[in-house]
Motif scaffolding. Sequence first.
Motif, mmCIF file in Angstrom:
data_model
loop_
_atom_site.group_PDB
_atom_site.id
_atom_site.type_symbol
_atom_site.label_atom_id
_atom_site.label_comp_id
_atom_site.label_asym_id
_atom_site.label_seq_id
_atom_site.Cartn_x
_atom_site.Cartn_y
_atom_site.Cartn_z
ATOM 1 N N GLY A 112 3.306 27.030 -23.191
ATOM 2 C CA GLY A 112 2.863 28.108 -24.066
ATOM 3 C C GLY A 112 1.630 27.705 -24.826
ATOM 4 O O GLY A 112 1.157 26.575 -24.720
ATOM 5 N N LYS A 113 1.110 28.626 -25.617
ATOM 6 C CA LYS A 113 -0.133 28.367 -26.342
ATOM 7 C C LYS A 113 0.140 28.104 -27.817
ATOM 8 O O LYS A 113 1.159 28.517 -28.373
ATOM 9 C CB LYS A 113 -1.092 29.537 -26.181
ATOM 10 N N VAL A 114 -0.825 27.403 -28.417
ATOM 11 C CA VAL A 114 -0.835 27.144 -29.848
ATOM 12 C C VAL A 114 -2.208 27.577 -30.336
ATOM 13 O O VAL A 114 -3.227 27.142 -29.796
ATOM 14 C CB VAL A 114 -0.588 25.655 -30.159
ATOM 15 N N VAL A 115 -2.237 28.442 -31.341
ATOM 16 C CA VAL A 115 -3.493 28.996 -31.844
ATOM 17 C C VAL A 115 -3.549 28.842 -33.359
ATOM 18 O O VAL A 115 -2.523 28.608 -34.009
ATOM 19 C CB VAL A 115 -3.643 30.481 -31.443
ATOM 20 N N PRO A 116 -4.750 28.967 -33.931
ATOM 21 C CA PRO A 116 -4.859 28.908 -35.389
ATOM 22 C C PRO A 116 -3.915 29.909 -36.050
ATOM 23 O O PRO A 116 -3.750 31.041 -35.593
ATOM 24 C CB PRO A 116 -6.330 29.269 -35.643
ATOM 25 N N GLY A 117 -3.274 29.442 -37.105
ATOM 26 C CA GLY A 117 -2.268 30.226 -37.802
ATOM 27 C C GLY A 117 -0.851 29.821 -37.435
ATOM 28 O O GLY A 117 0.093 30.140 -38.162
ATOM 29 N N ASP A 118 -0.696 29.118 -36.319
ATOM 30 C CA ASP A 118 0.634 28.672 -35.885
ATOM 31 C C ASP A 118 1.076 27.423 -36.633
ATOM 32 O O ASP A 118 0.245 26.605 -37.054
ATOM 33 C CB ASP A 118 0.640 28.335 -34.388
ATOM 34 N N ASN A 119 2.377 27.292 -36.767
ATOM 35 C CA ASN A 119 2.991 26.031 -37.171
ATOM 36 C C ASN A 119 3.615 25.443 -35.916
ATOM 37 O O ASN A 119 4.558 26.018 -35.367
ATOM 38 C CB ASN A 119 4.064 26.241 -38.244
ATOM 39 N N LEU A 120 3.073 24.334 -35.460
ATOM 40 C CA LEU A 120 3.586 23.636 -34.288
ATOM 41 C C LEU A 120 4.686 22.694 -34.749
ATOM 42 O O LEU A 120 4.415 21.708 -35.443
ATOM 43 C CB LEU A 120 2.464 22.867 -33.591
ATOM 44 N N ILE A 121 5.928 23.029 -34.413
ATOM 45 C CA ILE A 121 7.066 22.170 -34.740
ATOM 46 C C ILE A 121 7.125 21.075 -33.687
ATOM 47 O O ILE A 121 7.107 21.354 -32.482
ATOM 48 C CB ILE A 121 8.395 22.964 -34.747
ATOM 49 N N LEU A 122 7.190 19.833 -34.126
ATOM 50 C CA LEU A 122 7.211 18.668 -33.244
ATOM 51 C C LEU A 122 8.562 17.979 -33.371
ATOM 52 O O LEU A 122 9.030 17.713 -34.484
ATOM 53 C CB LEU A 122 6.090 17.709 -33.630
ATOM 54 N N ILE A 123 9.172 17.710 -32.226
ATOM 55 C CA ILE A 123 10.506 17.098 -32.202
ATOM 56 C C ILE A 123 10.437 15.871 -31.294
ATOM 57 O O ILE A 123 9.901 15.956 -30.183
ATOM 58 C CB ILE A 123 11.554 18.081 -31.650
ATOM 59 N N ALA A 124 10.966 14.759 -31.769
ATOM 60 C CA ALA A 124 11.010 13.541 -30.953
ATOM 61 C C ALA A 124 12.396 12.922 -31.028
ATOM 62 O O ALA A 124 12.965 12.783 -32.108
ATOM 63 C CB ALA A 124 9.957 12.542 -31.419
ATOM 64 N N LYS A 125 12.912 12.593 -29.841
ATOM 65 C CA LYS A 125 14.184 11.875 -29.734
ATOM 66 C C LYS A 125 13.892 10.508 -29.146
ATOM 67 O O LYS A 125 13.331 10.397 -28.053
ATOM 68 C CB LYS A 125 15.151 12.630 -28.822
ATOM 69 N N ASN A 126 14.282 9.474 -29.869
ATOM 70 C CA ASN A 126 14.037 8.112 -29.403
ATOM 71 C C ASN A 126 15.010 7.742 -28.292
ATOM 72 O O ASN A 126 16.222 7.895 -28.430
ATOM 73 C CB ASN A 126 14.160 7.133 -30.567
#
Length: 157
Positions: A112-126
């Motif tokens: 999907g796309k990420v554009v200005p105004g978006d909050n990109l939620i980042l998730i990391a599992k070790n």
Amino acid sequence: MPNDIFINLNTLDLNNTIVDIEGIRSIIPHRYEMEQLSGILQFDPEQKLIVGYKTVSMNEFWIRGHIPNRPLMPGVMMLEAAAQLCSYYYMKTTKDARFLGFGGINDVKFRGKVVPGDNLILIAKNKELRPRRAIFDTQGVVNGKLVFEGVIIGMVV
């Protein structure tokens, strides 16, 4: 077929960060246009999980040249944001002040796309945490939709 999102997104509150930008700066050395984290929302070493976000503004350095008049966040910048989240996890969990840089990326898919105004939620599992290497499954989510996923390998530099 995309993987399920690692967390219940309904538990997140962007107004309730547990680590703000100053706290991130105390751990992550990136500055200016290379700062790609806005806050940390969850940090749970027992569950081997960290969740952060990047607020994408019209002031991003890539806006002017990356598809003018239709700015899309470059995939490499999404991965950079996820890698910085992984570095934060590594440095806080191991108490190692050395820099964790890219050692590799695997199985990356942009969905999907990420554009200005978006909050990109980042998730990391070790998945693996060693003194000189860490491996994470990562995901990026915007408006409840998975926009990227991949495995990030970090190496102590």
